[in-house]
Design a protein around this motif. Structure first.
Motif, PDB file in Angstrom:
ATOM      1  N   THR A  32       0.829  -1.205   0.000  1.00 45.12           N
ATOM      2  CA  THR A  32       0.000   0.000   0.000  1.00 45.12           C
ATOM      3  C   THR A  32       0.858   1.247   0.000  1.00 45.12           C
ATOM      4  O   THR A  32       0.545   2.239  -0.669  1.00 45.12           O
ATOM      5  N   GLU A  83      -6.288   0.125   3.777  1.00 46.04           N
ATOM      6  CA  GLU A  83      -5.140  -0.737   4.061  1.00 46.04           C
ATOM      7  C   GLU A  83      -5.554  -2.047   4.722  1.00 46.04           C
ATOM      8  O   GLU A  83      -4.881  -3.071   4.563  1.00 46.04           O
ATOM      9  N   GLU A 127      -6.099  -4.886   2.184  1.00 46.59           N
ATOM     10  CA  GLU A 127      -4.994  -5.310   1.325  1.00 46.59           C
ATOM     11  C   GLU A 127      -4.901  -6.836   1.280  1.00 46.59           C
ATOM     12  O   GLU A 127      -5.027  -7.502   2.302  1.00 46.59           O
ATOM     13  N   THR A 179      -3.681  -3.872  -3.504  1.00 50.29           N
ATOM     14  CA  THR A 179      -4.116  -2.766  -2.667  1.00 50.29           C
ATOM     15  C   THR A 179      -5.486  -2.300  -3.127  1.00 50.29           C
ATOM     16  O   THR A 179      -5.919  -2.601  -4.250  1.00 50.29           O
ATOM     17  N   ARG A 183      -8.648  -2.087  -7.551  1.00 52.30           N
ATOM     18  CA  ARG A 183      -7.538  -2.976  -7.224  1.00 52.30           C
ATOM     19  C   ARG A 183      -6.285  -2.556  -7.986  1.00 52.30           C
ATOM     20  O   ARG A 183      -6.286  -2.489  -9.217  1.00 52.30           O
TER      21      ARG A 183
END
Length: 502
Positions: free
Chosen positions: A143, A213, A216, A226, A276
């Protein structure tokens, strides 16, 4: 030389023409080989020196560098990809109609992803980064790697944006740059004083980009996904800033209908799910990846998961052997061996997705029934790899043996006991004989192109990874394009663009 007129001609077509024939044309005012014809010079630097490429503006000339996949999310000069008239301002409407209903949502998702990852590469502002001999900077987490990419957009630093991409992918775009800049200056597209460090034309501004995050996904030890959830992207194209000569700049603006175009995308409003963006680990650091991002979105669209195990890379001992192994695998229909021979760095995405490709091809007929009984090559260095040029190939199929061999600036074909030679002046003569109303300058371009390509030959580019050699499809396509570009004169280049309605 006279080309054969019987169906048994080794060149395959009636009258010795290649299969498919030639378009109807008129004879040129200055036939190839007659007074007034000037053989093309293949530009500077000569083949064998460090090779580079260039991004394309408007109508892409031959020789586009690196990966030439769909240009999603980038404003096109003259045609808005979202259906707005040229020169329009304001917010893009997603494909599929207002609100992005239906499949337009997914198209928008992929478009935004690629815009984030490669918008800088589409214009060439990234020249500055590599002219400084900097080293790409990765990040400690996936990320954070994508956030660094976003930060480079927010600062308007398109040159720095490429430094955040996976190095193995970035070099595909940058290794071909120098030669193509020189070639397009020679052809009159780029102005002589064009500064590679100041190339412009596209501004990308990202504001308030937000990532989830906690969502992820770590798919394996080198691939993570991410999730981008919000923010805005504003893309502005300005043809006046392109480093092209006034002649071509006027034509570009006339084609576009306007010198400037702006589009803004609100991610939260237009995307009904997080976007994505793939990140890959090279060495000990993470980088955003163009290839993996595209592949991941395709797999999501198809409802497929990434395979647990990749198709392993198994290279050859020499560049020539890598090409021979690739040819044998392709002729035998051995897709697994083809994937094994792809570079594990540049084409790592195909190794990871390889099992899915093998499953999809399981029902496809394999071996072609032909066999390459002899393959002769010669090698030369190019930037980032080795050019393996085919000098002779012999194929056996259905009891017949067919050989094509490079003979100086010509090619010789042998089949069914016949042997004929095809030279550049034969190509020009055949085109003139069959011509209808094709302009003389186009016929001259055909003559120069045939002369240049035959003298240079057709090459495949291989790369070396950990002592093994692999066939690079992206670098090969780039080199084929540059083979064409080196063969053209400025007059040929102008005729080519005009004939395509440039």
């Amino acid at each position: 030389m006279t080309t054969p007129s019987d169906p048994g001609s080794p060149w395959g077509g009636p009258g010795g023409h290649p299969q498919g024939g030639y378009p109807q044309q008129t004879p040129p005012a200055q036939p190839y080989g007659q007074p007034g014809y000037a053989a093309p010079q293949y530009g500077t630097p000569q083949h064998g020196a460090p090779q580079h490429g260039t991004p394309q503006y408007g109508t892409a000339p031959y020789g586009s560098p690196g990966y030439a996949g769909p240009q999603y999310g980038q404003p096109q000069y003259g045609t808005d990809p979202y259906g707005r008239p040229p020169g329009g301002q304001g917010t893009m409407t997603p494909v599929g109609g207002p609100g992005g209903q239906g499949t337009g949502k997914r198209g928008l998702v992929i478009g935004l992803v690629v815009a984030l990852v490669v918008a800088a590469g589409a214009v060439g502002s990234y020249f500055a980064f590599f002219r400084q001999n900097s080293v790409a900077a990765g990040s400690e987490s996936p990320t954070e790697a994508v956030r660094t990419l976003a930060s480079s957009f927010e600062g308007g630093d398109l040159a720095g944006t490429l430094s955040t991409l996976a190095p193995s992918e970035a070099t595909l775009l940058t290794d071909p740059l120098d030669e193509a800049v020189s070639e397009y200056q020679r052809l009159g597209l780029f102005s002589d004083d064009a500064d590679p460090n100041q190339l412009g034309g596209l501004t990308v501004k990202a504001e308030n980009l937000r990532f989830d995050e906690s969502a992820e996904e770590r798919l394996n030890d080198h691939l993570a996904i991410t999730k981008l959830t919000g923010g805005t992207l504003t893309l502005e194209a300005d043809l006046n800033k392109l480093p092209v000569t006034p002649e071509y700049k006027r034509q570009l603006i006339a084609e576009a209908g306007s010198a400037r175009d702006t589009a803004t995308i609100d991610i939260a409003e237009e995307a009904d799910e997080p976007i994505r963006i793939a990140a890959v680990k090279e060495g000990d650091e993470w980088y955003p990846s163009l290839f993996y991002t595209i592949a991941d979105n395709i797999l999501q669209e198809e409802g497929a998961d990434w395979p647990a195990q990749p198709v392993p890379a198994e290279g050859a001992d020499t560049p020539a052997q890598a090409l021979r192994d690739m040819v044998d695998a392709a002729v035998a229909g051995d897709l697994e061996r083809v994937i094994q021979l792809l570079p594990p760095d540049e084409m790592g995405v195909l190794h990871d997705a390889g099992p899915l490709l093998l499953d999809a091809a399981a029902d496809v007929e394999g071996a072609s029934g032909a066999e390459v009984t002899d393959l002769q090559t010669e090698t030369s260095d190019v930037e980032g790899g080795t050019r393996v040029t085919v000098t002779s190939v012999t194929v056996a199929a259905e009891g017949t043996t067919f050989t094509v061999a490079k003979d100086g600036g010509c090619y010789r074909a042998e089949a069914q006991g016949k042997s004929e030679q095809l030279c550049p002046d034969d190509i020009a003569r055949l085109a003139a004989e069959d011509s209808g109303d094709m302009p003389p300058q186009v016929l001259q371009m055909i003559a120069n192109l045939g002369d240049g390509v035959m003298k240079q030959g057709i090459g495949v580019v291989t790369t070396e990874v950990d002592g093994k050699h692999y066939v690079s499809p992206v670098r090969t396509v780039t080199e084929l394009g540059m083979t064409v570009v080196r063969s053209l004169t400025p007059e040929d280049f102008r005729a080519m663009l005009e004939s395509d309605g440039f």
